[in-house]
Design an enzyme around this catalytic site. Sequence first.
Site, short mmCIF file in Angstrom:
data_model
loop_
_atom_site.label_atom_id
_atom_site.label_comp_id
_atom_site.label_asym_id
_atom_site.label_seq_id
_atom_site.Cartn_x
_atom_site.Cartn_y
_atom_site.Cartn_z
N LYS A 52 14.74 4.22 5.73
CA LYS A 52 13.62 4.99 6.24
C LYS A 52 12.74 4.21 7.01
O LYS A 52 13.05 2.88 7.00
CB LYS A 52 12.75 5.50 5.00
CG LYS A 52 12.19 4.39 3.97
CD LYS A 52 11.93 4.90 2.74
CE LYS A 52 11.30 3.62 1.68
NZ LYS A 52 11.02 4.11 0.56
N TYR A 270 -12.54 -15.70 19.22
CA TYR A 270 -13.45 -14.76 19.16
C TYR A 270 -14.48 -15.40 17.82
O TYR A 270 -13.92 -15.67 16.62
CB TYR A 270 -13.34 -13.33 18.49
CG TYR A 270 -12.84 -12.50 19.85
CD1 TYR A 270 -13.47 -12.39 21.00
CD2 TYR A 270 -11.48 -12.02 19.71
CE1 TYR A 270 -13.08 -11.76 22.18
CE2 TYR A 270 -10.91 -11.40 20.96
CZ TYR A 270 -11.86 -11.12 22.01
OH TYR A 270 -11.24 -10.52 23.19
C1 LIG Z 1 11.29 3.27 -0.48
C2 LIG Z 1 12.26 3.71 -1.50
C3 LIG Z 1 13.20 2.90 -2.19
C4 LIG Z 1 13.59 1.54 -1.92
O1 LIG Z 1 12.80 0.75 -2.24
P1 LIG Z 1 12.49 -0.93 -2.17
O2 LIG Z 1 11.50 -1.34 -2.98
O3 LIG Z 1 12.40 -1.23 -0.92
O4 LIG Z 1 13.93 -1.38 -2.76
C5 LIG Z 1 14.07 3.41 -3.09
N1 LIG Z 1 13.69 4.68 -3.88
C6 LIG Z 1 12.40 5.63 -3.37
C7 LIG Z 1 12.22 7.02 -3.71
C8 LIG Z 1 11.89 5.06 -2.07
O5 LIG Z 1 10.74 5.58 -1.72
#
Ligand SMILES: *Cc1c(COP(=O)(O)O)cnc(C)c1O
Length: 390
Positions: A52, A270
């Site tokens: 993702k 800054y």
């Molecule tokens: C993002 C996600 C994962 C992977 O999680 P990590 O902590 O990056 O290993 C797995 N299952 C779901 C439902 C997620 O949203």
Amino acid sequence: MTEQTDFDSNDILIDDFDIAPVRLTVDLGALVDNWREMARRSGSANTAAIVKADAYGLGLEDCGTALYEAGARDFFVAVVQEGVTLRTYAPDARIYVLSGIWPGQERLFFDHDLVPVIISEEQLALWMSVTAEHGDHPCALHIDTGFNRLGLPLEEAIAFAEDVSRPASFSPVLVMSHLHSGDSPASPLNRAQLESFQRVAAAFEGIPASLSASAGIFLGPEYHFDLTRPGIAVYGGEAVNGMKALKPVAKAEARIIQIREAPSGSTVSYGATHQLSRNSRLAIVSAGYADGYLRSLSGSGVPIRAGGAPGAFGFIGNTRVPVIGRVTMDLTIFDVTDVPEGEIRAGDYIELFGPNILLDDTARAGGTIGYELLTGLGLRYERRYLYPDD
Ligand SMILES: *Cc1c(COP(=O)(O)O)cnc(C)c1O
């Protein structure tokens, strides 16, 4: 409308990577090694690839292809558009869409053979009517075991599993849930979620079950079920609080565009929040918060520094060098006084994070997590991929 200029006769090809303001090297060999390591730790469970958010910011095409070639055949994306893109690189994989389906997207799921992960009773009703009209198509069910984010309520899901009037054509291919505290192995809430999910898996007997992301895999075999879902560990980030990450995958670097001598007593950036206590050499570096090098990584002058904790560090030559003063939109200033003179000049690259400055150490300096640094890298990075066989 291109005009001839003197430059056209210049036949020396310049690699964009060698002149980029910010650049990212993604070690796909390390990525694949990390995925295999998480697969090994998953025992007899299958191991999915989580890609993702453009593969955690590191590039869906290259990371997705590398993981597919390494043998991954179950992929998770967040939204349907990511699934459509991934389908090109993962022809016969099963692609799960974690946010499920929304009216108007039906066609995308059927045309690209994507599996919606049904997250609510409304989506379940929608999916039943879609499959009644267009024919059977695989789906997965997310069941909430305590996260209160996505998923069918536990008791409703179990009742649904046991409902004999459920259409025979309705075919979940996976039931899943998600741990909220897997990164804290001592939390008793992990076991509570495990026990709830064991009830789900029993109610949906015969349908593969999945509970654990990266962190959950380290909680032990009980948490593995039939499919594990490691993300951050594969991308080289820390999965469990206090546990070292696997191999670093991403190296972020920024170009030093100027080195300047600054006298003791003068101030930097800054707000003049950093006053030099010695005659100093400063590296002005072309990365800033527009590149995801967060303002909270500043050496001073931001609320997170109020307690006196140091800001982020970069790495050049053989030396860790601190960010001083405030990070700005396009530029950050490092104190390179301690770098031996011959080891640094304008045009060199400074490592922001990578093999020498750990992703999670940088993230901690900015009050965040590696996930957020990776997914927020911004658009200016020139990327180079190192392939497993290189
Ligand atoms: C993002 C996600 C994962 C992977 O999680 P990590 O902590 O990056 O290993 C797995 N299952 C779901 C439902 C997620 O949203």
